[in-house]
Motif scaffolding. Sequence first.
Motif, mmCIF file in Angstrom:
data_model
loop_
_atom_site.group_PDB
_atom_site.id
_atom_site.type_symbol
_atom_site.label_atom_id
_atom_site.label_comp_id
_atom_site.label_asym_id
_atom_site.label_seq_id
_atom_site.Cartn_x
_atom_site.Cartn_y
_atom_site.Cartn_z
ATOM 1 N N GLN A 199 1.638 11.840 -9.759
ATOM 2 C CA GLN A 199 0.945 13.147 -9.673
ATOM 3 C C GLN A 199 1.973 14.269 -9.759
ATOM 4 O O GLN A 199 1.683 15.337 -10.302
ATOM 5 C CB GLN A 199 0.151 13.260 -8.393
ATOM 6 C CG GLN A 199 -1.115 12.420 -8.427
ATOM 7 C CD GLN A 199 -1.851 12.497 -7.083
ATOM 8 O OE1 GLN A 199 -1.377 13.136 -6.154
ATOM 9 N NE2 GLN A 199 -2.989 11.851 -7.046
ATOM 10 N N ASN A 214 0.834 -1.217 0.000
ATOM 11 C CA ASN A 214 0.000 0.000 0.000
ATOM 12 C C ASN A 214 0.862 1.258 0.000
ATOM 13 O O ASN A 214 0.568 2.222 -0.707
ATOM 14 C CB ASN A 214 -0.955 0.008 1.196
ATOM 15 C CG ASN A 214 -2.109 -0.957 1.023
ATOM 16 O OD1 ASN A 214 -2.449 -1.297 -0.116
ATOM 17 N ND2 ASN A 214 -2.693 -1.388 2.118
ATOM 18 N N VAL A 215 1.898 1.265 0.806
ATOM 19 C CA VAL A 215 2.791 2.438 0.865
ATOM 20 C C VAL A 215 3.464 2.611 -0.486
ATOM 21 O O VAL A 215 3.603 3.741 -0.975
ATOM 22 C CB VAL A 215 3.811 2.280 2.008
ATOM 23 C CG1 VAL A 215 4.930 3.292 1.899
ATOM 24 C CG2 VAL A 215 3.128 2.353 3.356
ATOM 25 N N GLU A 216 3.897 1.540 -1.121
ATOM 26 C CA GLU A 216 4.541 1.655 -2.435
ATOM 27 C C GLU A 216 3.544 2.180 -3.474
ATOM 28 O O GLU A 216 3.897 2.986 -4.328
ATOM 29 C CB GLU A 216 5.118 0.292 -2.866
ATOM 30 C CG GLU A 216 6.401 -0.063 -2.157
ATOM 31 C CD GLU A 216 6.987 -1.387 -2.637
ATOM 32 O OE1 GLU A 216 6.450 -2.029 -3.565
ATOM 33 O OE2 GLU A 216 7.998 -1.799 -2.041
ATOM 34 N N ARG A 217 2.324 1.729 -3.441
ATOM 35 C CA ARG A 217 1.304 2.222 -4.366
ATOM 36 C C ARG A 217 1.066 3.719 -4.166
ATOM 37 O O ARG A 217 0.975 4.477 -5.139
ATOM 38 C CB ARG A 217 -0.016 1.489 -4.161
ATOM 39 C CG ARG A 217 -0.051 0.168 -4.827
ATOM 40 C CD ARG A 217 -1.462 -0.429 -4.731
ATOM 41 N NE ARG A 217 -1.349 -1.874 -4.802
ATOM 42 C CZ ARG A 217 -2.138 -2.725 -4.215
ATOM 43 N NH1 ARG A 217 -3.124 -2.299 -3.458
ATOM 44 N NH2 ARG A 217 -1.965 -4.009 -4.356
ATOM 45 N N GLU A 218 0.942 4.094 -2.897
ATOM 46 C CA GLU A 218 0.731 5.518 -2.611
ATOM 47 C C GLU A 218 1.929 6.343 -3.094
ATOM 48 O O GLU A 218 1.770 7.435 -3.638
ATOM 49 C CB GLU A 218 0.503 5.735 -1.118
ATOM 50 C CG GLU A 218 -0.870 5.316 -0.648
ATOM 51 C CD GLU A 218 -1.069 5.573 0.832
ATOM 52 O OE1 GLU A 218 -0.342 6.384 1.431
ATOM 53 O OE2 GLU A 218 -1.949 4.905 1.400
ATOM 54 N N LYS A 219 3.114 5.801 -2.850
ATOM 55 C CA LYS A 219 4.333 6.508 -3.284
ATOM 56 C C LYS A 219 4.327 6.658 -4.803
ATOM 57 O O LYS A 219 4.630 7.739 -5.340
ATOM 58 C CB LYS A 219 5.546 5.719 -2.806
ATOM 59 C CG LYS A 219 6.859 6.302 -3.235
ATOM 60 C CD LYS A 219 7.983 5.384 -2.763
ATOM 61 C CE LYS A 219 9.239 5.660 -3.511
ATOM 62 N NZ LYS A 219 10.273 4.706 -3.248
ATOM 63 N N ASN A 220 3.991 5.573 -5.494
ATOM 64 C CA ASN A 220 3.943 5.625 -6.955
ATOM 65 C C ASN A 220 2.867 6.599 -7.442
ATOM 66 O O ASN A 220 3.077 7.320 -8.419
ATOM 67 C CB ASN A 220 3.686 4.234 -7.544
ATOM 68 C CG ASN A 220 4.916 3.342 -7.460
ATOM 69 O OD1 ASN A 220 6.042 3.857 -7.368
ATOM 70 N ND2 ASN A 220 4.713 2.041 -7.492
ATOM 71 N N MET A 221 1.757 6.643 -6.770
ATOM 72 C CA MET A 221 0.703 7.562 -7.153
ATOM 73 C C MET A 221 1.136 9.014 -6.932
ATOM 74 O O MET A 221 0.889 9.888 -7.785
ATOM 75 C CB MET A 221 -0.583 7.287 -6.335
ATOM 76 C CG MET A 221 -1.284 6.036 -6.790
ATOM 77 S SD MET A 221 -2.687 5.628 -5.781
ATOM 78 C CE MET A 221 -3.726 7.005 -5.947
ATOM 79 N N ILE A 222 1.806 9.240 -5.828
ATOM 80 C CA ILE A 222 2.300 10.602 -5.540
ATOM 81 C C ILE A 222 3.337 10.986 -6.566
ATOM 82 O O ILE A 222 3.345 12.117 -7.066
ATOM 83 C CB ILE A 222 2.832 10.712 -4.095
ATOM 84 C CG1 ILE A 222 1.689 10.564 -3.091
ATOM 85 C CG2 ILE A 222 3.574 12.010 -3.873
ATOM 86 C CD1 ILE A 222 2.121 10.516 -1.656
#
Length: 158
Positions: A155, A144-152
């Motif tokens: 963006q 989840n943290v990696e996904r959020e990081k990738n999304m950030i």
Amino acid sequence: IMDPELMHSIVGSYLKPPERVFVPSFTQNDESTQTHHSVNLEVTSPKMLHSPNSQALILALKTLQEKIHRLELERTQAEDNLNILSREAAQYKKALENETNERNLAHQELIKQKKDISIQLSSAQSRCTLLEKQLEYTKRMVLNVEREKNMILEQQNI
């Protein structure tokens, strides 16, 4: 019908008992030695002492007394052997009971150790299950943290 010489002898017969009775008397001086005494209760026939068979009868009676004495000694020895055997059997029984008790105690100790190890194994398995769940949870969090990081990052790159 009886031999006339034996009719009034020490031997006698079942139907006509002897006129003279020979009674062995046993007196005991101590437990291991016995002396034998002969007692003539009644002599009614003087022919008896002069009978040609009297010497043979006396010898036979002495032999019988010796045999009785030997049998008494053998009986005493057999009683002693029986007492020794009885004591040995009691000692063997006690030793066998002690050995059985020791085996039972060892068996009970082994069962207790097995139960303790089983409890420890069950506890370790529970901890392993908990750690596996924690590991799965940590993996999901990392993903989840990696996904959020990738999304950030995506963006920010836009």
